[in-house]
Design a protein around this motif. Structure first.
Motif, PDB file in Angstrom:
ATOM      1  N   ALA A   1      87.803  39.268 100.002  1.00 29.51           N
ATOM      2  CA  ALA A   1      88.972  38.404  99.590  1.00 29.51           C
ATOM      3  C   ALA A   1      89.229  38.832  98.236  1.00 29.51           C
ATOM      4  O   ALA A   1      90.043  38.000  97.403  1.00 29.51           O
ATOM      5  N   VAL A   2      87.871  38.479  97.755  1.00 27.89           N
ATOM      6  CA  VAL A   2      88.469  38.683  96.082  1.00 27.89           C
ATOM      7  C   VAL A   2      89.031  39.465  95.614  1.00 27.89           C
ATOM      8  O   VAL A   2      90.144  39.353  94.869  1.00 27.89           O
TER       9      VAL A   2
ATOM     10  N   GLY B   1      94.530  40.510  92.836  1.00 26.24           N
ATOM     11  CA  GLY B   1      94.981  41.552  93.100  1.00 26.24           C
ATOM     12  C   GLY B   1      96.656  40.728  93.027  1.00 26.24           C
ATOM     13  O   GLY B   1      97.500  40.896  92.094  1.00 26.24           O
ATOM     14  N   ARG B   2      96.926  39.813  93.320  1.00 29.51           N
ATOM     15  CA  ARG B   2      97.832  39.008  94.168  1.00 29.51           C
ATOM     16  C   ARG B   2      97.451  38.633  92.810  1.00 29.51           C
ATOM     17  O   ARG B   2      99.548  38.656  92.232  1.00 29.51           O
TER      18      ARG B   2
ATOM     19  N   GLU C   1      92.186  49.048  92.328  1.00 29.65           N
ATOM     20  CA  GLU C   1      92.535  48.856  93.250  1.00 29.65           C
ATOM     21  C   GLU C   1      91.268  47.647  93.835  1.00 29.65           C
ATOM     22  O   GLU C   1      91.503  46.419  94.153  1.00 29.65           O
ATOM     23  N   ASN C   2      90.117  48.099  93.432  1.00 29.34           N
ATOM     24  CA  ASN C   2      89.664  46.721  93.126  1.00 29.34           C
ATOM     25  C   ASN C   2      89.139  46.683  92.321  1.00 29.34           C
ATOM     26  O   ASN C   2      87.847  47.346  91.265  1.00 29.34           O
TER      27      ASN C   2
ATOM     28  N   ALA D   1      77.877  42.479  91.021  1.00 27.53           N
ATOM     29  CA  ALA D   1      78.937  42.696  90.605  1.00 27.53           C
ATOM     30  C   ALA D   1      79.766  42.761  89.310  1.00 27.53           C
ATOM     31  O   ALA D   1      78.504  42.128  88.401  1.00 27.53           O
ATOM     32  N   TYR D   2      80.494  43.563  89.130  1.00 30.92           N
ATOM     33  CA  TYR D   2      81.031  43.693  87.765  1.00 30.92           C
ATOM     34  C   TYR D   2      82.285  43.983  87.832  1.00 30.92           C
ATOM     35  O   TYR D   2      82.948  44.265  89.193  1.00 30.92           O
ATOM     36  N   TYR D   3      83.066  43.151  87.496  1.00 31.64           N
ATOM     37  CA  TYR D   3      84.666  43.692  86.905  1.00 31.64           C
ATOM     38  C   TYR D   3      84.583  45.096  86.930  1.00 31.64           C
ATOM     39  O   TYR D   3      85.004  45.318  85.403  1.00 31.64           O
ATOM     40  N   ASN D   4      85.965  45.605  87.285  1.00 30.82           N
ATOM     41  CA  ASN D   4      86.004  46.490  86.900  1.00 30.82           C
ATOM     42  C   ASN D   4      86.562  46.955  85.758  1.00 30.82           C
ATOM     43  O   ASN D   4      87.991  46.842  85.945  1.00 30.82           O
ATOM     44  N   GLY D   5      86.861  47.746  84.716  1.00 29.02           N
ATOM     45  CA  GLY D   5      87.712  48.022  83.360  1.00 29.02           C
ATOM     46  C   GLY D   5      88.872  49.357  82.936  1.00 29.02           C
ATOM     47  O   GLY D   5      88.732  49.128  82.436  1.00 29.02           O
ATOM     48  N   SER D   6      88.477  49.884  84.689  1.00 27.89           N
ATOM     49  CA  SER D   6      88.837  51.635  84.603  1.00 27.89           C
ATOM     50  C   SER D   6      90.383  51.375  84.674  1.00 27.89           C
ATOM     51  O   SER D   6      90.824  51.497  85.681  1.00 27.89           O
TER      52      SER D   6
END
Length: 857
Positions: A347-348, A353-354, A368-369, A378-383
């Motif tokens: 859900a997050v 993404g929206r 995508e994630n 949890a980590y914020y994906n900075g890729s």
């Protein structure tokens, strides 16, 4: 003459025939532990289970020696079989024990009684079981056991001075230096009852049970039982007597005594190099003299597998090259439960993404994630790929314009109303009557609604509040403020935000309760868990009018209906006040007892200071400084309360969402798939979806309970780790250079932590380290609140706190704002406070310098 009887001081490790109990007591006695003096009668002293005359003469000599110290000494006579109290088999309670014998002939008869008990049926039955399960070697006579002949359990006998655990304060019990149920080595389990310990061993009394943190001695859980009988000494022997009425429900041990006993047990564990099962006695008067005695110590048998070790390898998932613990991740500070880590994160990621697609104008710029997990965190994906980064930079002006245009309206006129409508719609639905699959879909829809609402905040109000406050603070401190002017936070305090409204409502409820003396006394004196259990249909307590009691229940339920949705973090496995009101009740009791500042007066005083300071500055300034002040203070004051209001409302769906998931859990319990309704939170989304579908189709159900304890243990182990702030880790000779640099910046010296100076002031007080609402009951008035992060749901604790220290946060976070409202110092963003600070440790919090100093004691 042969030595057939040896004192505790004479026994050596080379004397194996003293048996498990005798050898252990002698070892402890010689090491200086508080073991009552005694002696061991070796097996060679017996012929056909009768004492030889030579051995009896030696026994009498030892009895005379013990009476020299205490002429009126009474004795305890116990077994010490060679196989007893070993790591493989305890034989606990299988052999006879005789207590409170005095005369020589009585001691002699007691010795024979204990010796002959090795032939008893319960010993044979226990031995057969242990041999079948291969816990005893073949030297103990398999054939004898199978043919029902007396087994060859060779036995010594221990005679020991009896500790006078008499009324009114004498007590006894058992200490496990590791938790025998969970296997946790960092916790000890204590049982305690009045009188001698035979009532516990015989199972005739339910003792008090305490769980204690071994490192700090803090009591983590206490179950005070209704102790109806106790074993007491009489003229000869012992008997069971009723416990006096005033002692039945009274705690046997104080917190200080429990800590002392656990400390003693930890030293015994260190001596043996393994977790121990220790029988203890507290002599009458022990509360004043701390006269604990150890009467038995043996290895814990069948101890569950130890807890997993905390993770040390922080590898990024395949295809990810950078990750950070910032942004939305700050509301996921603790390791995630499996269901939230799958259903919740889905859900997050969909919602974020929206949101970002709307800001960036396209969907292919971000991973995508956006949120990933590493070792349950949890980590914020900075890729982000190089080309999208260039596009983001080139379009940054347009992105910022879309983000801040209509930021308030995006929440107040769109995000929140839609969220409220969604929750109300599902509340009106007969969801308990739906299929299990539809119920899961409903829970998923509510989770998405909650994250969408948070996205509306993240996409407007929250960054607007952060940026406007930061800009105002920087400009004010560097360009506007003069030496005698007030600090920047003064202009941003005193707003009637949702957390402050909740506190005021609770204070008013406490004020109403104080008007009825009987109700006030009951609320103050009744344990919080009992009060929480009495919020529903419960009988009226004594000394409280029925109408008053029912009105109290209605008023508190109304409070929870209005304010009980605030979340401690985003993981919906964690209760909210609506379904676990104990933390709120603790603050209510504080207000009822007349403690705590009046939040109405505090908020009004802050608001008046803010207005007066603002007007004074508008009058005082001129030219460009006036224009700059007016331009920056207005948005900062506009957004500040909206941020706190929005964060308080993120959990509007959580009470209903948790009800739905727990209803699904109850259905899985009924189907034999899990053991407890809350175990549903320890399943992953696919497992729950498949289970729900099978329930609906009436198909055979799989047992899903097996992985639950393992996943819970992995989660607990992860909590003991300190997740790196960013990944990957750049290591040199095994040292994470980025973390080392950050740690050096945070730690001025070995006894200090450095963080963000979030609220001024200086306080020295004991620390209370809290990991979640389950720990809130540990908080005492005047403690320093130490936590990973605080959210609006933590606000009631600030009433009791003298200062605040967190791992995560900064000058614009919730903890900073509320600490300044309460006028208490705060140091946030230390990175490791919850790992380095011990419960009860005295620390000094300097909120002006951003430094926390730890005491060495």
């Amino acid at each position: 003459m042969r030595n057939l009887v040896l004192s505790f001081s004479e026994l050596t490790p080379e004397q194996p025939l003293a048996g498990g109990k005798g050898g252990s007591l002698a070892r402890l006695y010689q090491a200086g532990y508080p073991v009552p003096d005694g002696f061991v009668i070796l097996p060679a002293a017996f012929v056909n289970d009768e004492l030889q005359s030579e051995a009896w003469t030696q026994v009498q000599a030892h009895l005379a020696r013990l009476r020299e110290v205490r002429p009126d000494a009474a004795f305890a006579v116990r077994s010490s079989a060679l196989s007893e109290d070993s790591a493989q088999a305890s034989f606990a309670g299988e052999f006879e024990t005789v207590l409170n014998v005095r005369a020589d002939e009585d001691v002699r008869q007691a010795i024979h009684t204990v010796r002959r008990s090795r032939h008893g049926e319960r010993v044979r039955a226990y031995g057969r079981f242990m041999l079948r399960t291969k816990r005893l070697g073949s030297s103990f006579g398999t054939a004898d056991l199978e043919t029902q002949d007396p087994p060859n359990f060779e036995m010594a006998v221990v005679v020991q001075r009896l500790v006078k655990a008499d009324a009114p304060e004498g007590a006894a019990g058992v200490l496990f230096t590791a938790h025998p149920v969970t296997g946790r080595r960092d916790q000890a389990l204590l049982t305690a009852t009045w009188g001698l310990g035979e009532a516990i061993v015989g199972g005739t009394v339910t003792p008090d049970t305490l769980t204690v943190d071994k490192a700090t001695g803090r009591v983590l859980a206490r179950d005070t039982a209704d102790k109806q009988v106790m074993t007491v000494r009489v003229a000869t022997g012992t008997e069971e007597q009723p416990v006096p009425a005033d002692k039945r429900r009274a705690p046997v041990l104080s917190d200080a005594q429990a800590a002392e006993l656990v400390g003693l047990g930890a030293r015994i564990e260190e001596l043996y190099g393994m977790p121990m099962d220790v029988e203890w006695v507290l002599a009458d008067g022990g509360d004043a003299q701390h006269r604990f005695a150890i009467v038995q110590a043996r290895p814990i048998t069948a101890l569950p597998t130890p807890e997993p070790t905390p993770p040390t390898d922080w590898k990024l998932p395949k295809g990810t090259y950078m990750a950070m613990r910032n942004n939305i991740v700050e509301l996921m500070a603790e390791p995630l439960t499996p269901l939230f880590g799958t259903l919740g994160l889905a859900a997050v990621n969909a919602s974020m993404g929206r949101l970002l697609a709307g800001f960036f104008g396209r969907t292919d710029l971000m991973p995508e994630n956006l949120i990933i997990t590493v070792n349950e965190y949890a980590y914020y994906n900075g890729s982000i790929r190089p080309l999208p980064i260039v596009r983001i930079l080139l379009g940054s002006v347009g992105i910022a314009r879309r983000m801040f245009t209509g930021a308030v309206e995006r929440w107040t006129e769109m995000g929140r109303p839609l969220y409220v409508e969604t929750v109300a719609r599902w509340q009106a639905e007969p969801w308990r009557e739906t299929s299990s699959t539809d119920l899961l879909d409903a829970a998923r829809a509510l989770a998405e609604a909650a994250i969408d609402a948070y996205g509306a905040l993240v996409g407007g109000v929250i960054p607007a509040a952060w940026i406007s406050e930061a800009l105002f603070t920087i400009a004010y401190d560097r360009l506007i403020k003069r030496r005698d002017d007030l600090a920047a936070p003064t202009y941003l305090l005193g707003f009637d935000s949702a957390p402050i409204q909740a506190e005021k409502a609770l204070y008013d409820l406490a004020g109403w309760a104080r008007t009825d003396e009987g109700l006030a006394a009951y609320l103050i004196d009744t344990p919080t868990p009992d009060l929480a259990a009495q919020l529903g249909d419960s009988p009226t307590p004594p000394n409280v009018e029925a109408d008053t009691w029912h009105e109290w229940q209605d008023r508190f339920q109304a409070y929870l209906q209005h304010h009980g949705h605030t979340i401690y973090d985003l993981d919906f496995a964690n209760p909210v006040p609506a379904d676990d009101p104990a933390p709120v009740l603790e603050t209510l009791k504080l207000f009822v007892s007349g403690q705590g500042a009046n939040p109405h007066e505090r908020q009004q005083a802050s608001a008046e200071r803010r207005e007066a300071a603002t007007q004074a500055m508008l009058t005082k300034l001129a030219g460009w400084r006036l224009k700059l002040f007016r331009k920056l203070v207005a948005p900062a004051q506009r957004y500040a309360p909206l941020r706190e209001d929005g964060l308080s409302d993120v959990g509007l769906a959580y009470p209903l969402l948790r009800q739905m998931l727990r209803e699904l859990g109850r259905r899985l319990v009924a189907g034999g798939m899990i053991q407890e309704p809350d175990d549903v939170f320890w399943l992953v989304q696919d497992e729950v979806a498949e289970a729900a579908a099978r329930l609906d189709r009436g198909e055979p159900l799989d047992d899903l309970s097996a992985p639950v304890p393992e996943r819970q243990a992995i989660n607990r182990a992860a909590r003991r780790a300190t997740p790196p702030r960013s990944l990957p880790q750049f290591k040199f000779f095994g040292i994470d250079m980025a973390e080392a640099k950050a740690r050096r910046a945070r730690e001025c010296a070995g006894d200090t932590l450095k963080g963000v100076a979030a609220s001024p002031g200086r306080v020295t007080a004991p620390a209370c380290v809290l990991h979640g609402p389950e720990d809130f009951g540990q908080m005492r008035t005047g403690d320093v609140l130490v936590a990973g992060i605080t959210t609006p749901a933590w606000t009631p604790l600030f009433v009791r706190a003298s200062a605040v220290v967190t791992d995560v946060g900064g000058p614009l976070s919730h903890g900073s704002i509320v600490a300044r409202e309460y006028g208490i110092p705060a140091v946030l963003g230390t990175g490791s406070a919850t790992k380095r600070i011990r419960n009860g440790q005295v620390i000094t919090v300097d909120g002006s310098a951003g430094v926390v100093t730890l005491s060495s004691s």
